[in-house]
Design an enzyme around this catalytic site. Structure first.
Site, PDB file in Angstrom:
ATOM      1  CD  GLN A   1      -6.583  -4.390  -2.471  1.00 46.80           C
ATOM      2  OE1 GLN A   1      -6.678  -5.037  -1.445  1.00 46.80           O
ATOM      3  NE2 GLN A   1      -5.881  -3.278  -2.545  1.00 46.80           N
TER       4      GLN A   1
ATOM      5  N   GLY B   1       0.708  -0.978   5.215  1.00 46.73           N
ATOM      6  CA  GLY B   1       1.158  -1.966   6.180  1.00 46.73           C
ATOM      7  C   GLY B   1       0.183  -3.068   6.529  1.00 46.73           C
TER       8      GLY B   1
ATOM      9  CB  THR C   1      -0.917  -0.037   1.252  1.00 50.38           C
ATOM     10  OG1 THR C   1      -1.620  -1.271   1.252  1.00 50.38           O
ATOM     11  CG2 THR C   1      -1.888   1.104   1.306  1.00 50.38           C
TER      12      THR C   1
ATOM     13  CG  ASP D   1      -7.342  -7.302   1.845  1.00 46.46           C
ATOM     14  OD1 ASP D   1      -6.397  -8.011   2.214  1.00 46.46           O
ATOM     15  OD2 ASP D   1      -7.250  -6.078   1.685  1.00 46.46           O
TER      16      ASP D   1
END
Length: 600
Positions: free
Chosen positions: A452, A502, A415, A455
């Site tokens: 993504q 992070g 990120t 996630d």
């Protein structure tokens, strides 16, 4: 605001650079490479930095070339949104491992009166089901088996996010904002030490022929720092978007190229279609705002968990005198780390139970209020004793609860963060991501595609019921990204714009900065530079090479399971300060990355 006056006196007595840069980009040389850790991006060194002060405007970003692009836009009279667009386009080029137009993000904007939260999080394909990251026997895939390939790619949100914000708050012509990145892509840019370091240790990127041809030489060796790299394919995309708006990306050849790449992966294809991409919409959501002592903190709502989590940590710690546990000469206090880590355990337990995309799964009571209720947080704080609780159990807000399981998402987000204040005092706090280091390791038209979707929780349910953050078609995966603002309570005077990359540790990184500033009287650079610490409801994590044996021993004596590890934050922050009786902006960048602050 007595605390901030004390901070101002401290900074006024130190050496402060007006305007200019936070550090010399040429000096950002990494130490020897280290083995990858649980961090989403491997460490690449630590270079001490000093804060920067400016009177008119300021930009802080993760790469000097990106910072300079935003600075030039501000200097030309652009808004904070204008500068954010220019900065992000350059980051797509020069920091491809972290963010870009193949990913998404969250943008907080303060217009001098109100705060708006722009959601540019990626969405799952309409065809996605809760079995997306499960094997034929229903067991969760290994993380990287889910990441590498097309399976993990969601519909990118970055350009729709930026265009939505620009339509409301842009000043300069749209095409102007793409010029710096186009020029760098055409003329070439020097590979940074950090990018070179990460390429050296990357195992999966070269498996993609397009990425291999771009990031490696003919012998298969990664480009070294200083190599001039050109990207005509990205320049073409940026020219098309500059001329035709985001539709040129979402409804044209680029969308077709993305879908073909995702669906055509030879071993791990995904379901993203042209229709999924064309149908993507960024959204404006209500920010999560809560008071902490003399301040009001505003962060992102779901599908980010950052705003709720940080508000919970602060609400729990408000019951304790954190000011009594300030570091001395940069050395952390055992009790301060203990309290912060225990608050993190309680917060992450609630996060795993309750927080997901609220368009699909409501929060307890249908809003953020039950989780942020002062009485609820005080009851959670009562669970903190002199001994670590190890693993906290989720709380029970005073509302009717659905039966829900506990999330299992790994969340190794690669990120980047941008903080900007323009000449009108308006501000952007934007955190953007492609998720893992180099995303899905799939490159198309000069940029990397996100992963993504990993996630989401790989499990769909447990004995308690369905998991809130399970995969569903069209859903946005939960994030930890935590762009935020801090205001003087009551006056709504902007005091801080900050955030970090992070993964799920973002919450602890940003929380550390807030406690450092609001309780320990540090300026933003000092707070950023503090060793990272905290817990995600597992071990108490301390930054490798930056903490004392006495701290480790003291925490173990309190029952903590201590893990000393790399913690590669990338904090950027801009705070308001008074120096010699004059209000200025004072910016800080993370010594752990190549970030730079510039302003006038």
């Amino acid at each position: 605001m007595q605390k901030l006056n004390l901070i101002s006196l401290f900074v006024a007595s130190s050496v402060v650079t007006l305007a200019g840069c936070a550090s010399n980009p040429a000096a950002l040389v990494p130490v020897a490479s280290v083995a990858p850790s649980a961090s989403p991006e491997a460490a690449s060194g630590y270079t001490e930095k000093t804060g920067v002060a400016a009177k008119k405007f300021m930009v802080a970003a993760a790469n000097p070339l990106a910072t300079n692009a935003g600075y030039q836009i501000l200097k030309a009279g652009g808004s904070a949104i204008d500068a954010a667009i220019a900065t992000q386009m350059v980051l797509t080029l020069v920091e491809p491992q972290s963010s870009g137009i193949g990913g998404g993000g969250f943008l907080m904007y303060f217009d001098g009166t109100d705060v708006k939260a722009f959601d540019g999080r990626e969405t799952a394909p309409a065809s996605a089901t809760e079995k997306l990251f499960q094997s034929a026997d229903g067991k969760p895939l290994a993380f990287l088996d889910g990441v590498v390939g097309g399976r993990s790619v969601g519909a990118p949100g970055e350009l729709r996010l930026l265009e939505l914000a620009y339509k409301q708050y842009g000043k300069l012509p749209w095409a102007t904002l793409f010029a710096p990145a186009i020029k760098l892509a055409d003329d070439g840019f020097a590979v940074s030490p950090r990018l070179a370091s990460l390429l050296k240790n990357e195992r999966h990127l070269r498996k993609d022929p397009v990425a291999a041809a771009y990031f490696y030489d003919r012998e298969g060796n990664p480009w070294t720092a200083g190599h001039v790299l050109k990207n005509p394919a990205l320049a073409r995309v940026l020219r098309e978007v500059a001329a035709g708006g985001a539709d040129a990306f979402y409804s044209g050849r680029v969308a077709r190229d993305i879908a073909a790449k995702v669906q055509g992966h030879p071993t791990n294809p995904g379901g993203l279609t042209v229709a999924d991409i064309a149908g993507y919409q960024a959204k404006v959501r209500e920010p999560v705002c809560s008071d902490y002592k003399a301040w009001t903190v505003c962060g992102m709502p779901p599908p980010s968990s950052g705003g709720i989590a940080i508000a919970q940590i602060l609400g729990i710690l408000e019951t304790r005198n954190m000011g009594a546990y300030a570091p001395k000469d940069g050395v952390l206090n055992v009790e301060g780390v203990h309290l912060f880590s225990e608050a993190g355990r309680l917060t992450f337990a609630d996060r795993a139970r309750y927080v997901a995309d609220t368009d699909f799964v409501p929060l307890p009571g249908g809003s953020v209020k039950p989780l942020l209720d002062k009485q609820y947080l005080a009851s959670r704080a009562e669970l903190i004793t002199d001994k670590s609780m190890g693993v906290a159990r989720f709380g029970l807000p005073r509302v009717t609860l659905l039966a829900q399981g506990l999330d299992t998402a790994p969340e190794y987000n690669s990120t980047s963060h941008i903080s900007i204040v323009d000449a009108q005092g308006h501000s952007v706090s934007m955190t953007t991501s492609i998720e893992d280091q180099f995303g899905s390791r799939q490159m198309v038209d000069g940029f990397l595609l996100n992963n993504q979707l990993t996630d989401f929780s790989f499990d769909a349910s447990d004995a308690n019921g369905p998991i809130a953050n399970r995969v569903e078609g069209g859903k946005r995966p939960r994030s930890a990204m935590s762009p935020l603002f801090v205001f003087e309570k009551g006056t709504r005077k902007l005091m801080l714009s900050a955030g970090s990359p992070g993964g799920s540790a973002i919450i602890n990184y940003v929380g550390k900065v807030l406690i450092g500033m609001m309780d320990w009287g540090l300026d933003v650079q000092q707070a950023i530079s503090l060793p990272n610490f905290g817990s995600r409801n597992g071990p108490t994590e301390l930054e490798q090479g930056r903490v004392s044996d006495a701290l480790v021993d003291g925490l173990k004596a309190k029952g903590h399971n201590v893990r000393v590890m790399e913690q590669t934050s990338g904090l950027q922050g801009i705070m308001r300060m008074t120096i010699h009786g004059e209000d200025v902006w004072f910016g800080g960048a993370d010594p752990r990355r190549e970030g730079l602050v510039m302003g006038d």
